[in-house]
Design an enzyme around this catalytic site. Structure first.
Site, PDB file in Angstrom:
ATOM      1  N   GLY A 219       0.767  -1.241   0.000  1.00 21.90           N
ATOM      2  CA  GLY A 219       0.000   0.000   0.000  1.00 21.90           C
ATOM      3  C   GLY A 219       0.796   1.288   0.000  1.00 21.90           C
TER       4      GLY A 219
ATOM      5  N   GLU B 252      24.994   0.529 -10.342  1.00 20.78           N
ATOM      6  CA  GLU B 252      25.043  -0.641  -9.470  1.00 20.78           C
ATOM      7  C   GLU B 252      26.016  -1.655 -10.078  1.00 20.78           C
ATOM      8  OE1 GLU B 252      22.150  -4.144  -7.675  1.00 20.78           O
ATOM      9  OE2 GLU B 252      21.842  -3.404  -9.695  1.00 20.78           O
TER      10      GLU B 252
ATOM     11  N   ASP C 235       3.068   4.414  -1.173  1.00 16.15           N
ATOM     12  CA  ASP C 235       2.927   5.154  -2.426  1.00 16.15           C
ATOM     13  C   ASP C 235       3.676   6.491  -2.353  1.00 16.15           C
ATOM     14  OD1 ASP C 235       1.201   6.687  -0.797  1.00 16.15           O
ATOM     15  OD2 ASP C 235      -0.495   5.405  -1.359  1.00 16.15           O
TER      16      ASP C 235
ATOM     17  N   ASP D 145      20.401   0.587 -12.534  1.00 19.01           N
ATOM     18  CA  ASP D 145      20.261  -0.795 -12.082  1.00 19.01           C
ATOM     19  C   ASP D 145      21.120  -1.724 -12.941  1.00 19.01           C
ATOM     20  OD1 ASP D 145      18.618  -2.686 -10.405  1.00 19.01           O
ATOM     21  OD2 ASP D 145      18.077  -3.436 -12.397  1.00 19.01           O
TER      22      ASP D 145
END
Ligand code: CA
Ligand code: CA
Length: 613
Positions: A166, A361, A168, A332
């Site tokens: 939930g 990364e 956000d 990433d």
């Protein structure tokens, strides 16, 4: 839309129609169908050209025209199956904001697409880039705070470790004051774009041009960034260029034949060893599976060396940056895409945002491997990645091995001694953990004193520090997904609220307060941010070093012993040789200087900081 001008439709009498007929259709065809246009909009004056990727039906051989004076169709290229059409749209430097009407026509009929050119935001205070003055805080939004229960469904289950909980964007915005109070100056959010099913983490996108509905709306994203910038907090985009989620439409229907490496039925298994890239003697087969394998065996591997995909990804990055006025990128799985593709990506993005920078990364314990990926120099293969900096995985492993496994302090010194491998070691992004690693407090042998010592090292050593959300209150968490537990107080019905000083347990408060004081110290002492990092001495269990610039000098001593130690640190021929007095900071014990020796009694697993006079 920001547009005070008359619609372009009224200016048609001024316009020159540009039409390119691609080819004569050899077969009968239905009317063009347009399901999606990437990007959905652009900005007047941002770039001289935008490459549109139209997805639909019956697009092969279609002619494309635009009847506006500020825009021109350069060329088009459709896929053989008619599902995609690339459109090179040239824009005049002084193109006006407004709606372009792009007509796509085949012998059976036509389809007009409205394409908005927006007015750019004022660039002041946006697109800033991250610097040594920053402290980065990593947030996985789904697990941070639920600011809008109306977007929780579907796949909402707070009891499912791999479901949506939930959290956000509004939840992040609601707690910017907390981050500001801690001393954070930049937030890195894990990807917020649309994912499928219960991929709460964001790393499996199914649409690079849509926000996930669980995160909120684009307005929520913009509101978050505006509110963050007001507090002096930058916002970093987590960009994933190596792969999409398995359910991305491209997986079974790619726009070009070389868009992906392989297909769902025929692709390489992944490897995670970078040696084949770094080794000048390696055969291509030693890196092929790493570069082209499907990450985790399931994530469709994008081929950014496909020139059209290369353009698509850079443009996509610019679209997010401009849409939300972002300040930097976390890249990433950096080594898993070719460095040549990253080089082009950086050049394209920097052309639009000269100040913005990125951190890659590069997950490896060895600086001889990680440093190879740093940009600014051409490596043996003729490629310069253009990557400004990367996460300091070697230092992260070393700090944890020393503090938690009682390895010799030499492990930390070893990493620093290899800083000459980097062009810019001073801007490496240092950290203890992230959403992919076990939390410090859940490692064997961890306790709050060791965590405090680790934070003290992180905030006083060279580099740009990054904190993983929750570590500042000593949250526990094992391997993924246990390391992604909900932040206490961020969700309806939470028993405790660690966002509030009164809601923290004594242990949580002790860690938070100590880290906060470290960040304050870092903010007050430029030498801790941009000063030189100089060894003074070390043995099996202690390490002493200096941070100094032209105006100040700080002396830091770390005792990794299981017991308190009375240290006598020789200072001859070091940066501390002429030191007269040591003023303890943050409750450090008194220290004496006699001749070329410093005497300090230091508690077990602790760090002491001094201002040198
Ligand atoms: Ca929510
Ligand atoms: Ca790849």
């Amino acid at each position: 839309m920001n547009n005070n001008r008359p619609p372009f439709r009224l200016l048609v009498w001024l316009a020159v129609a540009t039409t390119i007929q691609l080819s004569v259709l050899a077969f009968s065809q239905n009317v063009p169908v347009v399901q999606k246009v990437d990007p959905p909009n652009w900005w007047a004056g941002l770039t001289p050209e935008v490459l549109l990727l139209v997805q639909g039906e019956n697009l092969t051989g279609a002619s494309v025209s635009v009847n506006e004076r500020d825009a021109m169709i350069g060329r088009t290229q459709a896929s053989a199956d008619g599902h995609y059409c690339f459109i090179w749209l040239s824009l005049k430097p002084k193109a006006h904001p407004g709606t372009l009407h792009i007509n796509i026509k085949n012998p059976s009929g036509s389809k007009t697409v409205d394409f908005s050119l927006l007015l750019r935001e004022d660039t002041k205070g946006h697109y800033q880039g991250v610097s040594r003055d920053d402290v980065i805080y990593l947030i996985m939004p789904d697990r941070f705070s639920d600011g809008d229960p109306s977007n929780d469904q579907p796949f909402y289950d707070r009891n499912a470790p791999k479901g949506y909980h939930g959290g956000d964007l509004r939840g992040v915005r609601n707690h910017l004051d907390y981050l500001h109070d801690l001393g954070v100056t930049a937030i890195w959010l894990t990807p917020v774009w649309k994912n499928a099913d219960s991929d709460y983490h964001g790393y499996g996108t199914v649409d690079l041009y849509a926000l996930d509905s669980h995160m909120g709306s684009m307005q929520d994203y913009r509101d978050l960034v505006v509110a963050a910038h007001k507090l002096g907090i930058k916002v970093i985009l987590d960009y994933v260029a190596n792969h999409t989620g398995p359910k991305h439409p491209w997986t079974t229907d790619p726009p070009t034949a070389t868009w992906l490496h392989g297909t769902p039925d025929h692709h390489l298994d992944p490897t995670y060893d970078f040696a084949g890239i770094v080794d000048p003697h390696a055969a291509p087969r030693e890196s092929r599976h790493m570069l082209e394998g499907w990450f985790a065996g399931v994530l469709p591997d994008l081929n950014p060396d496909d020139p059209l995909l290369g353009s698509y990804l850079a443009q996509n990055t610019i679209w997010w940056t401009e849409s939300a006025t972002l300040d930097g990128y976390r890249l990433d799985t950096f080594p898993y895409s070719s460095r040549a593709s990253w080089s082009l990506w950086h050049k394209r993005v920097k052309r639009v945002y000269p100040e913005i920078n990125s951190v890659g990364e590069v997950w490896n314990v060895d600086p001889t491997i990680t440093s190879f990926f740093e940009g600014g120099r051409t490596q043996f293969d003729g490629v310069d990645s253009d990557l400004p900096t990367m996460f300091d995985f070697p230092l992260s492993f070393a700090i944890k091995d020393v503090l938690l496994k009682d390895q010799p302090v030499q492990r930390i010194v070893d990493v620093l001694q290899r800083d000459s491998l980097y062009l810019r070691p001073e801007i490496l992004v240092t950290f203890l953990g992230n959403h992919d690693t076990r939390r410090f407090m859940s490692e064997a042998g961890a306790d709050k004193e060791k965590l405090k010592a680790a934070f003290a090292l992180l905030m006083t050593m060279r580099g740009i520090p990054q904190i993983y959300s929750g570590d500042e209150i000593g949250m526990p968490g094992g391997d993924d997904p246990d390391n992604r537990r909900d932040f206490p107080g961020g969700f309806p019905g939470d028993a405790a609220n660690a966002f509030s000083a009164t809601g923290r347990s004594p242990d949580q408060a002790e860690i938070f307060n100590y880290l906060q004081s470290l960040l304050q110290l870092r903010a007050e002492h430029p030498a801790l941010r941009d000063g030189r990092h100089l060894h003074v001495g070390w043995d099996e269990t202690y390490y002493a070093f200096v941070r100094e610039d032209s105006k100040e000098k700080l002396f830091i001593v770390f005792n990794n012993g299981k017991d308190a130690r009375s240290l006598s640190i020789p200072t001859g021929d070091t940066a501390m040789q002429l030191a007269k007095t040591l003023k303890p900071l943050l409750g450090a014990p008194a220290a004496q200087i006699s001749g070329e020796q410093i005497q300090i009694s230091l508690g077990a697993k602790s760090v002491a900081i001094y201002a040198v006079e």
